[in-house]
Motif scaffolding. Structure first.
Motif, PDB file in Angstrom:
ATOM      1  N   ARG A  89      -8.939   3.597   4.028  1.00 59.87           N
ATOM      2  CA  ARG A  89      -8.255   3.151   2.807  1.00 59.87           C
ATOM      3  C   ARG A  89      -8.931   3.742   1.572  1.00 59.87           C
ATOM      4  O   ARG A  89      -8.263   4.195   0.629  1.00 59.87           O
ATOM      5  CB  ARG A  89      -8.280   1.618   2.725  1.00 59.87           C
ATOM      6  N   VAL A  90     -10.280   3.722   1.565  1.00 58.91           N
ATOM      7  CA  VAL A  90     -11.019   4.272   0.417  1.00 58.91           C
ATOM      8  C   VAL A  90     -10.690   5.759   0.277  1.00 58.91           C
ATOM      9  O   VAL A  90     -10.407   6.247  -0.834  1.00 58.91           O
ATOM     10  CB  VAL A  90     -12.548   4.066   0.594  1.00 58.91           C
TER      11      VAL A  90
ATOM     12  N   VAL B 270      -7.114   6.309  -1.311  1.00 56.96           N
ATOM     13  CA  VAL B 270      -6.982   6.157  -2.779  1.00 56.96           C
ATOM     14  C   VAL B 270      -7.845   7.187  -3.506  1.00 56.96           C
ATOM     15  O   VAL B 270      -7.488   7.654  -4.589  1.00 56.96           O
ATOM     16  CB  VAL B 270      -7.308   4.731  -3.298  1.00 56.96           C
TER      17      VAL B 270
ATOM     18  N   ARG C  44     -10.422   1.245  -7.419  1.00 54.99           N
ATOM     19  CA  ARG C  44     -10.887  -0.052  -6.918  1.00 54.99           C
ATOM     20  C   ARG C  44      -9.760  -1.095  -7.003  1.00 54.99           C
ATOM     21  O   ARG C  44      -9.666  -1.997  -6.188  1.00 54.99           O
ATOM     22  CB  ARG C  44     -12.096  -0.482  -7.747  1.00 54.99           C
TER      23      ARG C  44
ATOM     24  N   VAL D 265      -6.974  -0.160  -4.187  1.00 54.91           N
ATOM     25  CA  VAL D 265      -7.405   0.010  -2.795  1.00 54.91           C
ATOM     26  C   VAL D 265      -6.864  -1.121  -1.902  1.00 54.91           C
ATOM     27  O   VAL D 265      -6.577  -0.916  -0.725  1.00 54.91           O
ATOM     28  CB  VAL D 265      -8.949   0.128  -2.714  1.00 54.91           C
TER      29      VAL D 265
END
Ligand code: ATP
Length: 362
Positions: free
Chosen positions: A113-114, A117, A146, A149
């Protein structure tokens, strides 16, 4: 469905009303900017939506559910503040992944996921660096990464770009807009910068003294301002707003006395409904053609101050009665100080506001 709705939202601090009867609906995938001068109640409205401030009256409905009584965590909103803080001892990647901490994802899923994004926000090259080793623009993008995410109900941004310099702000506006367009979330952005609102928003809600004065597309609020305040607030240089006496109306033309001159102005046909009265005529500085000759539909003024603005020139022209009229002409149009100008307003861009300050429009 990611939607935000406020109904008759009001906030009082003691006897002072910071927000009054605010109504607004933001659809999934839509970006709405709350725009207005300092102290008009933008941040208070945003904080009530977020659950950081308790509403005195009215409803806050997020994703179809009334949320007035819920804590910020339960509302499941991602926020980006003006003064975002990054954890200095964590890497960029760890900072972005922080909100996933409580989601119970496996490390592999969280990392994926990090990375996703980070790629969207062009941060994939700096994931292993520390916050002290990245630029201001990258820090801003980390704060946005942030926020997106997770998969929150909606996004709230409070002056997200105000700390950046002009160049960076310009490029970030486009980047954030692009990112938000791909997310199908309802987003509210607070800003006092009209250029930011005009470029980033699908719709703009313009506030003054705690009241939402107009909600519309960037084109609507510019081309059809609902009242004198919106007309004066949107657009640079500012719209000319000249007091005038409306005498009569015929053949699509209003006969007015404006700055001591009797002029026939092409205006909205709804003006025919007005009785002779005091009105305010609004004409944007770029909505004039400059003629050599006097005519019944021109306003006479004398060029007093000439400001080159690059491709265009801003002329401050003074009428006999001392009204200052701002006129923007292409750079090639040579005008000298002291020269008499006959200004012909474009009828499609001539606004009439009644005695109550509201636009008179069909
Ligand atoms: P800015 O662009 O300067 O941040 P804003 O439009 O976001 O302005 P708000 O911060 O919402 O304005 O404030 C609206 C009004 O409410 C201001 O007059 C402010 O002084 C007042 N206000 C905000 N918070 C409080 C508070 N906790 N107690 C009393 N008054 C407050």
């Amino acid at each position: 469905m990611s939607t935000i709705e406020i109904r008759k939202l009001t906030k009082q601090f003691g006897a002072f009303t910071a927000v009054r009867d605010a109504d607004l609906k933001v659809d999934a995938g839509e970006v709405v900017c709350l725009l207005g001068p300092s102290g008009c109640g933008k941040t208070t409205t945003l904080r009530m939506i977020a659950g950081l401030e308790r509403a005195t009256e009215g409803d806050i409905i997020i994703a179809g559910q009334r949320m007035n009584e819920l804590t910020p965590q339960k509302r499941d909103i991602a926020m980006v503040f003006q003064f975002y803080a990054l954890y200095p001892a964590l890497s960029v990647g760890q900072n972005i992944g922080m909100p996933l901490h409580y989601e119970g994802l496996s490390k592999a899923d969280a990392d994926a996921r990090v990375m996703k994004v980070a790629k969207i926000l062009h941060l994939d090259e700096v994931l292993d660096r520390m916050p002290g080793q990245v630029s201001e623009g990258e820090k801003q993008r980390i704060a946005v990464a942030r926020a997106i995410v997770r998969d929150p109900n909606c996004f709230l941004f409070d002056e997200p770009l105000s700390r950046l310099d002009v160049e960076l702000r310009h490029s970030m506006r486009g980047q954030i807009k692009e990112v938000l367009q791909g997310l199908s979330k309802a987003t509210v952005i607070v800003t006092h910068d009209q250029l930011e609102a005009l470029t980033m928003a699908n719709r703009i809600a313009i506030m003054k003294d705690g009241v939402i004065e107009q909600v519309g597309t960037p084109h609507d609020v510019f081309a059809k301002p609902a009242n004198v305040f919106v007309a004066s607030f949107i657009g640079t240089p500012q719209m000319n707003l000249v007091e005038a006496d409306l005498r009569s109306f015929g053949d699509g033309m209003a006969s007015v006395v404006l700055a001591g001159q009797e002029v026939a102005l092409g205006v909205d046909p709804a003006v025919s409904r007005l009785k002779p009265s005091k009105v305010t005529v609004g004409i944007r500085p770029r909505a004039f053609t400059v003629s050599q000759d006097k005519a019944r539909d021109t306003i006479e003024a004398q060029a007093e101050l000439i400001e080159p603005m690059g491709a265009e020139t801003l002329i401050h022209a003074r009428t006999g009665l001392g009204s200052d009229i701002r006129v923007v002409v292409p750079r090639e149009k040579r005008v000298k100080v002291g020269e008499a100008m006959h200004l012909r307003p474009d009828p499609r861009q001539t606004h009439v506001f009644g005695e109550d300050g509201r636009a008179v429009r069909a």
